[in-house]
Design an enzyme around this catalytic site. Structure first.
Site, PDB file in Angstrom:
ATOM      1  CE  LYS A 131     106.011  -1.304 -14.150  1.00 30.40           C
ATOM      2  NZ  LYS A 131     106.687  -1.408 -12.859  1.00 30.40           N
ATOM      3  CD  GLU A 147     107.042  -6.689 -25.739  1.00 28.25           C
ATOM      4  OE1 GLU A 147     107.834  -5.994 -25.068  1.00 28.25           O
ATOM      5  OE2 GLU A 147     106.363  -7.586 -25.242  1.00 28.25           O
ATOM      6  CG  ASP A 148     110.938  -5.275 -23.254  1.00 23.29           C
ATOM      7  OD1 ASP A 148     110.087  -5.989 -23.829  1.00 23.29           O
ATOM      8  OD2 ASP A 148     111.092  -5.289 -22.018  1.00 23.29           O
ATOM      9  CG  ASP A 169     111.901 -14.941 -23.585  1.00 22.89           C
ATOM     10  OD1 ASP A 169     112.569 -15.787 -24.167  1.00 22.89           O
ATOM     11  OD2 ASP A 169     111.865 -14.868 -22.339  1.00 22.89           O
ATOM     12  CG  PHE A 184     117.326 -12.211 -17.052  1.00 18.54           C
ATOM     13  CD1 PHE A 184     115.982 -12.488 -17.269  1.00 18.54           C
ATOM     14  CD2 PHE A 184     117.665 -11.066 -16.339  1.00 18.54           C
ATOM     15  CE1 PHE A 184     114.999 -11.650 -16.783  1.00 18.54           C
ATOM     16  CE2 PHE A 184     116.689 -10.224 -15.848  1.00 18.54           C
ATOM     17  CZ  PHE A 184     115.353 -10.512 -16.065  1.00 18.54           C
ATOM     18  CB  VAL A 185     119.476  -8.863 -21.573  1.00 22.16           C
ATOM     19  CG1 VAL A 185     120.402  -9.841 -22.270  1.00 22.16           C
ATOM     20  CG2 VAL A 185     118.101  -8.891 -22.207  1.00 22.16           C
ATOM     21  CG  ASP A 191     112.311  -5.314 -14.732  1.00 25.61           C
ATOM     22  OD1 ASP A 191     111.916  -5.780 -15.807  1.00 25.61           O
ATOM     23  OD2 ASP A 191     111.848  -5.667 -13.626  1.00 25.61           O
ATOM     24  NE  ARG A 235     111.139  -1.321 -15.185  1.00 25.30           N
ATOM     25  CZ  ARG A 235     110.556  -2.364 -15.785  1.00 25.30           C
ATOM     26  NH1 ARG A 235     110.831  -2.640 -17.030  1.00 25.30           N
ATOM     27  NH2 ARG A 235     109.699  -3.121 -15.123  1.00 25.30           N
TER      28      ARG A 235
HETATM   29  P1  XMP Z   1     107.412 -13.390 -23.867  1.00 28.44           P
HETATM   30  O1  XMP Z   1     108.006 -14.640 -23.270  1.00 28.44           O
HETATM   31  O2  XMP Z   1     105.944 -13.291 -23.604  1.00 28.44           O
HETATM   32  O3  XMP Z   1     108.112 -12.308 -22.994  1.00 28.44           O
HETATM   33  O4  XMP Z   1     107.811 -13.207 -25.294  1.00 28.44           O
HETATM   34  C1  XMP Z   1     108.110 -11.026 -23.229  1.00 28.44           C
HETATM   35  C2  XMP Z   1     108.422 -10.274 -21.961  1.00 28.44           C
HETATM   36  O5  XMP Z   1     109.253 -11.017 -21.030  1.00 28.44           O
HETATM   37  C3  XMP Z   1     110.185 -10.172 -20.452  1.00 28.44           C
HETATM   38  N1  XMP Z   1     111.536 -10.704 -20.717  1.00 28.44           N
HETATM   39  C4  XMP Z   1     112.668 -10.222 -20.189  1.00 28.44           C
HETATM   40  N2  XMP Z   1     112.865  -9.192 -19.355  1.00 28.44           N
HETATM   41  N3  XMP Z   1     115.185  -9.605 -19.412  1.00 28.44           N
HETATM   42  C5  XMP Z   1     114.138  -8.895 -18.971  1.00 28.44           C
HETATM   43  O6  XMP Z   1     114.326  -7.936 -18.228  1.00 28.44           O
HETATM   44  C6  XMP Z   1     115.078 -10.658 -20.260  1.00 28.44           C
HETATM   45  O7  XMP Z   1     116.070 -11.279 -20.631  1.00 28.44           O
HETATM   46  C7  XMP Z   1     113.732 -10.979 -20.677  1.00 28.44           C
HETATM   47  N4  XMP Z   1     113.231 -11.933 -21.495  1.00 28.44           N
HETATM   48  C8  XMP Z   1     111.876 -11.718 -21.494  1.00 28.44           C
HETATM   49  C9  XMP Z   1     110.001  -8.817 -21.100  1.00 28.44           C
HETATM   50  O8  XMP Z   1     109.236  -7.987 -20.262  1.00 28.44           O
HETATM   51  C10 XMP Z   1     109.219  -9.078 -22.357  1.00 28.44           C
HETATM   52  O9  XMP Z   1     108.379  -8.021 -22.721  1.00 28.44           O
HETATM   53 MG    MG Z   2     108.117  -6.187 -22.489  1.00 32.00          MG
END
Ligand code: XMP
Ligand code: MG
Length: 224
Positions: free
Chosen positions: A65, A125-126, A129, A179-180, A186, A192
Site C-alpha cells: 500500500k 515503490e515507496d 530497503d 524508520f520513516v 506507515d 500514511r
Molecule cells: P524491502 O526490504 O523488501 O522493503 O526492500 C520494502 C518495503 O518495506 C517497507 N519499509 C518501510 N516502511 N518505513 C516504512 O513505513 C520504513 O522506513 C520502511 N523501510 C521499508 C515498505 O513497505 C517497502 O515497500
Molecule cells: Mg512498499
C-alpha cells in the site's frame, strides 16, 4: 427513499494517549522531506519518465500500500503523457517473526500474462530497503508474465540495508537508515496521510518494548 438500518455502535478503539500529543504532526521527531521538496522532486521524475517512455505505452504498476500517494502524484507528473500508458496495482507483503524477515515476499494480484506480456512495466515503490520486495515483483513480471522490460521508480532508496543488489532506475531521495513515515509510509497502519516524510519520536513505539520500528519481521500486514 433510502432506508438506513440502525446499528448498535461498538465502542470506539481507544487511541493511545501520548502525553499531550494530539495529532500525527506532534509525533514527529524530525521532518526529512517536506511536502514542497517532495512535490518538486516528483515533478522532475515525472518529466524524466515521460521522456524515457515516449512511444513505449508503459504499464505503471503501484506496489501497495505504501506507494499510493507517490503513485498518484507521479502519474499526474508524467507529462507529456505517452500514448497507451495504463495503470495497475500489485500488493506485496513480507513475512517474518520477531525482528528478522524470512525473506519471503507474498504477492497478491490479478495481473496475468495477457495484461503484461510485451509491456514496458514501471514499478512504483515507496521505498526500496533490502530490495527483497522489488526483486520478487520484478521476477514475477519478467518470468511469469512476460514483460518486455521492468524498471523501478522509488521515492526513497535506503540502500544501506540492501540484502540483494538492486539499483532503481528512478530515485526520489537516498534515505538515511531510519524508520520513516508519511506520504504513504506507515507505522502500524498509521501516519500514511502525512504530506511529508518524517521520523517518529521514540515515545511513539517505546511502549512496545522496541528500540526502533523494523520494516522487516512485523508480520503479514506490516510490510506493504
Ligand atoms: P524491502 O526490504 O523488501 O522493503 O526492500 C520494502 C518495503 O518495506 C517497507 N519499509 C518501510 N516502511 N518505513 C516504512 O513505513 C520504513 O522506513 C520502511 N523501510 C521499508 C515498505 O513497505 C517497502 O515497500
Ligand atoms: Mg512498499
Amino acid at each position: 427513499m433510502v432506508s438506513v438500518a440502525t446499528v448498535q455502535a461498538s465502542p470506539a478503539k481507544e487511541v493511545a494517549s501520548c502525553s499531550g500529543r494530539r495529532t500525527y504532526h506532534d509525533d514527529m521527531a524530525k521532518v526529512l522531506y517536506t511536502e514542497s521538496v517532495i512535490q518538486a522532486r516528483v515533478s522532475e521524475l515525472g518529466r524524466q519518465i515521460a521522456q524515457d517512455y515516449q512511444g513505449k505505452a508503459p504499464l505503471i504498476l503501484g506496489v501497495l500500500k505504501g506507494s499510493f500517494m507517490f503513485f498518484s502524484d507521479l502519474v499526474r507528473a508524467i507529462e507529456p503523457c505517452p500514448r497507451g500508458l495504463t495503470l495497475d496495482f500489485i500488493r506485496a507483503s513480507s513475512y517474518g517473526s520477531g525482528t528478522e524477515s524470512t525473506g519471503e515476499v507474498k504477492l497478491k494480484t490479478d495481473l496475468r500474462r495477457e495484461k503484461v506480456e510485451g509491456r514496458h512495466v514501471l514499478l512504483v515503490e515507496d521505498i526500496v530497503d533490502t530490495a527483497l520486495t522489488i526483486t520478487t515483483v520484478s521476477r514475477f513480471l519478467l518470468e511469469e508474465c512476460g514483460a518486455a522490460s521492468v524498471a523501478t521508480a522509488t521515492l526513497l532508496d535506503k540502500h544501506e540495508r540492501r540484502k540483494l543488489s538492486y539499483r532503481p532506475e528512478y530515485t526520489g531521495f537516498v534515505c538515511p537508515n531510519e524508520f520513516v513515515v508519511g506520504y504513504g509510509l506507515d507505522f502500524d497502519e498509521e501516519y500514511r496521510t502525512l504530506p511529508y516524510i518524517g521520523v517518529l519520536k521514540p515515545e511513539c513505539y517505546s511502549h512496545l518494548g522496541i528500540e526502533a520500528p523494523e520494516p522487516d519481521g512485523s508480520g503479514e500486514s506490516g510490510d506493504e
